[in-house]
Design a protein around this motif. Sequence first.
Motif, PDB file in Angstrom:
ATOM      1  N   ASP A   1     -32.062  86.306  33.564  1.00  0.00           N
ATOM      2  CA  ASP A   1     -32.039  87.414  32.745  1.00  0.00           C
ATOM      3  C   ASP A   1     -33.382  88.047  32.348  1.00  0.00           C
ATOM      4  O   ASP A   1     -33.514  89.284  32.467  1.00  0.00           O
ATOM      5  N   ARG A   2     -34.458  87.198  32.309  1.00  0.00           N
ATOM      6  CA  ARG A   2     -35.828  87.597  32.339  1.00  0.00           C
ATOM      7  C   ARG A   2     -36.331  88.224  33.368  1.00  0.00           C
ATOM      8  O   ARG A   2     -37.011  89.247  33.362  1.00  0.00           O
ATOM      9  N   TYR A   3     -35.636  87.836  34.485  1.00  0.00           N
ATOM     10  CA  TYR A   3     -36.303  88.467  35.961  1.00  0.00           C
ATOM     11  C   TYR A   3     -35.768  89.729  35.920  1.00  0.00           C
ATOM     12  O   TYR A   3     -36.715  90.875  36.243  1.00  0.00           O
ATOM     13  N   VAL A   4     -34.537  89.906  35.695  1.00  0.00           N
ATOM     14  CA  VAL A   4     -33.771  91.409  35.782  1.00  0.00           C
ATOM     15  C   VAL A   4     -34.593  92.185  34.558  1.00  0.00           C
ATOM     16  O   VAL A   4     -35.043  93.330  34.898  1.00  0.00           O
ATOM     17  N   ALA A   5     -34.834  91.723  33.281  1.00  0.00           N
ATOM     18  CA  ALA A   5     -35.564  92.364  32.515  1.00  0.00           C
ATOM     19  C   ALA A   5     -36.628  93.073  32.791  1.00  0.00           C
ATOM     20  O   ALA A   5     -37.143  94.220  32.232  1.00  0.00           O
ATOM     21  N   ILE A   6     -37.502  92.185  33.440  1.00  0.00           N
ATOM     22  CA  ILE A   6     -38.988  92.629  33.709  1.00  0.00           C
ATOM     23  C   ILE A   6     -39.178  93.492  35.116  1.00  0.00           C
ATOM     24  O   ILE A   6     -39.896  94.270  35.262  1.00  0.00           O
ATOM     25  N   CYS A   7     -38.478  92.639  36.105  1.00  0.00           N
ATOM     26  CA  CYS A   7     -38.915  93.358  37.538  1.00  0.00           C
ATOM     27  C   CYS A   7     -37.619  94.426  37.773  1.00  0.00           C
ATOM     28  O   CYS A   7     -37.772  95.332  38.669  1.00  0.00           O
ATOM     29  N   ASN A   8     -36.439  94.572  36.950  1.00  0.00           N
ATOM     30  CA  ASN A   8     -35.619  95.666  37.264  1.00  0.00           C
ATOM     31  C   ASN A   8     -35.016  96.200  35.985  1.00  0.00           C
ATOM     32  O   ASN A   8     -34.030  96.290  35.686  1.00  0.00           O
TER      33      ASN A   8
ATOM     34  N   MET B   1     -28.213  88.928  26.520  1.00  0.00           N
ATOM     35  CA  MET B   1     -29.373  88.003  26.209  1.00  0.00           C
ATOM     36  C   MET B   1     -28.925  87.027  24.931  1.00  0.00           C
ATOM     37  O   MET B   1     -28.979  85.960  24.986  1.00  0.00           O
ATOM     38  N   TYR B   2     -28.190  87.741  23.966  1.00  0.00           N
ATOM     39  CA  TYR B   2     -27.554  86.984  22.882  1.00  0.00           C
ATOM     40  C   TYR B   2     -26.456  86.231  23.165  1.00  0.00           C
ATOM     41  O   TYR B   2     -25.988  85.440  22.347  1.00  0.00           O
ATOM     42  N   LEU B   3     -25.640  86.948  24.016  1.00  0.00           N
ATOM     43  CA  LEU B   3     -24.411  85.937  24.467  1.00  0.00           C
ATOM     44  C   LEU B   3     -24.908  84.746  25.204  1.00  0.00           C
ATOM     45  O   LEU B   3     -24.139  83.843  24.852  1.00  0.00           O
TER      46      LEU B   3
ATOM     47  N   SER C   1     -37.556  82.584  39.861  1.00  0.00           N
ATOM     48  CA  SER C   1     -37.391  83.517  38.946  1.00  0.00           C
ATOM     49  C   SER C   1     -38.811  83.891  38.569  1.00  0.00           C
ATOM     50  O   SER C   1     -39.255  85.090  38.495  1.00  0.00           O
ATOM     51  N   TYR C   2     -39.385  82.764  37.827  1.00  0.00           N
ATOM     52  CA  TYR C   2     -40.665  83.205  37.569  1.00  0.00           C
ATOM     53  C   TYR C   2     -41.910  83.497  38.340  1.00  0.00           C
ATOM     54  O   TYR C   2     -42.945  84.113  37.898  1.00  0.00           O
ATOM     55  N   ALA C   3     -42.032  83.141  39.596  1.00  0.00           N
ATOM     56  CA  ALA C   3     -42.895  83.544  40.746  1.00  0.00           C
ATOM     57  C   ALA C   3     -42.519  84.907  40.965  1.00  0.00           C
ATOM     58  O   ALA C   3     -43.482  85.626  41.088  1.00  0.00           O
ATOM     59  N   LEU C   4     -41.342  85.429  40.857  1.00  0.00           N
ATOM     60  CA  LEU C   4     -41.137  87.002  41.130  1.00  0.00           C
ATOM     61  C   LEU C   4     -41.380  87.695  39.891  1.00  0.00           C
ATOM     62  O   LEU C   4     -41.934  88.954  39.955  1.00  0.00           O
ATOM     63  N   ILE C   5     -41.297  87.248  38.742  1.00  0.00           N
ATOM     64  CA  ILE C   5     -41.781  87.715  37.505  1.00  0.00           C
ATOM     65  C   ILE C   5     -43.181  87.951  37.447  1.00  0.00           C
ATOM     66  O   ILE C   5     -43.926  89.006  36.954  1.00  0.00           O
ATOM     67  N   ILE C   6     -43.929  86.789  37.686  1.00  0.00           N
ATOM     68  CA  ILE C   6     -45.494  86.866  37.594  1.00  0.00           C
ATOM     69  C   ILE C   6     -46.077  87.697  38.867  1.00  0.00           C
ATOM     70  O   ILE C   6     -46.862  88.583  38.440  1.00  0.00           O
ATOM     71  N   ARG C   7     -45.215  87.880  40.012  1.00  0.00           N
ATOM     72  CA  ARG C   7     -45.671  88.965  40.943  1.00  0.00           C
ATOM     73  C   ARG C   7     -45.443  90.262  40.466  1.00  0.00           C
ATOM     74  O   ARG C   7     -46.520  91.338  40.602  1.00  0.00           O
TER      75      ARG C   7
END
Length: 312
Positions: free
Chosen positions: A123-130, A61-63, A219-225
Motif C-alpha cells: 500500500d505504501r509502495y503504490v501510494a508513493i511510487c504510483n 489504508m484504513y480497511l 517494497s521499501y527498496a523501490l520506495i527509497i529509489r
Amino acid sequence: MAVFNLTSSEASTFILTGIPGLEASHVWISIPFSTFYIIGLLGNFTILFVVGREQTLHKPMYLLLCILAFTEISTTTSIMPKALCIFWFNLKGITVGGCLTQMFFLYAGTMMHSAILVTMAFDRYVAICNPLRYTTILTNARVAKLGLVGLIRPVLFVLPLPLLLSRHPFCANRIIPHMYCDHMAVVKMACGDITVSRMYGLVAAFVIIGLDLTLIALSYALIIRAILRISSKNAHQKALNTCTAHLCVMLISYPPFFFSTLTYRFGQGIAPHIHIILANIYLVVPPMVNPIIYGVKTKELREKVGKYTCRR
C-alpha cells in the motif's frame, strides 16, 4: 516448582504452569499483562468502531488497519484469558484439544499479522511510487481479496502443526512450563519421533516470515529509489512520514518474534522465566502500541477518534 500428579481422569489434560520459578509473584505479574491486554482491546476496538462509523475512512489504508486490529484482538484473546486464569485463580489445566486449538489460533493470527504488514508495505509502495493510480490499483475490493489470501495462507500452513501433534501419544509428564500452549513446549512432551513436527514448525515460521520480510524489503527498496529521484526535500520528508507508522509497527513485531522463536529452540542458557516473559510481551505489547502509533501518526484517523473521545 510444584509437582503435579496426573490421575487417569486427567489423561487428556495438560498443566500450564504459568511462569516457572515466579509462581509466588503471579498476581503481581498479572497487573502489567492485564493492563496491556485491556489497553490493546480498547485501542483496537476503537479503530474498528471509528472506521466503521466514518464513511470518509472507508479507504484501503484504513480497511487494512481494521484487519490488523481484528487480527491482534484475536491473537491476544487466544492466550490472555487462560493466562489470567492461571495468574488469578491457579486454574492450570487445559485439555489436549483446547491446547491444540489455542496453538492453531495463536500461530494463525501471528502469520496473518505478518501478511497484513506485507500488504501495508505494498500500500505504501503504490501510494508513493504510483500516486496517480493509487485509487485504481488499491480498491477496497482488492484489499478485501488480499486480506482473504492472508487468512487462507496461515490456515493452510498452521493447520499441520496441531494435526501432526495430535497423531502422537504424550508422555506421562504433561506439564507445560509456559503461560500458553507453545508449539515447541508441546512437541517436547510428545512420545516417539518428533523430528517432523519440530522441523515443520521451524521451517514454516522462517520460510513464511522470511518471504514476507523479503517482499517488505523489496517494497521499501523501490520506495527509497522513488524518493531519491525527488529533488524537493519537503517531498522527501512527506513521503517518509507516510511510512513511519508502518516501519514502527514492523520494528516492534518482527525482532521479538525471531528472538522468541530462536531462544526457545537454541537458547538453552537463557532462564525459562526470562524467555516466557519476553515471549508474552511480544504477544501483548504490539497490539497495545500499534493503535497508538497509527492514531498519532495518521492525522485523519486521529481527528476522527478525537471526534468521539472528546465529545462533550
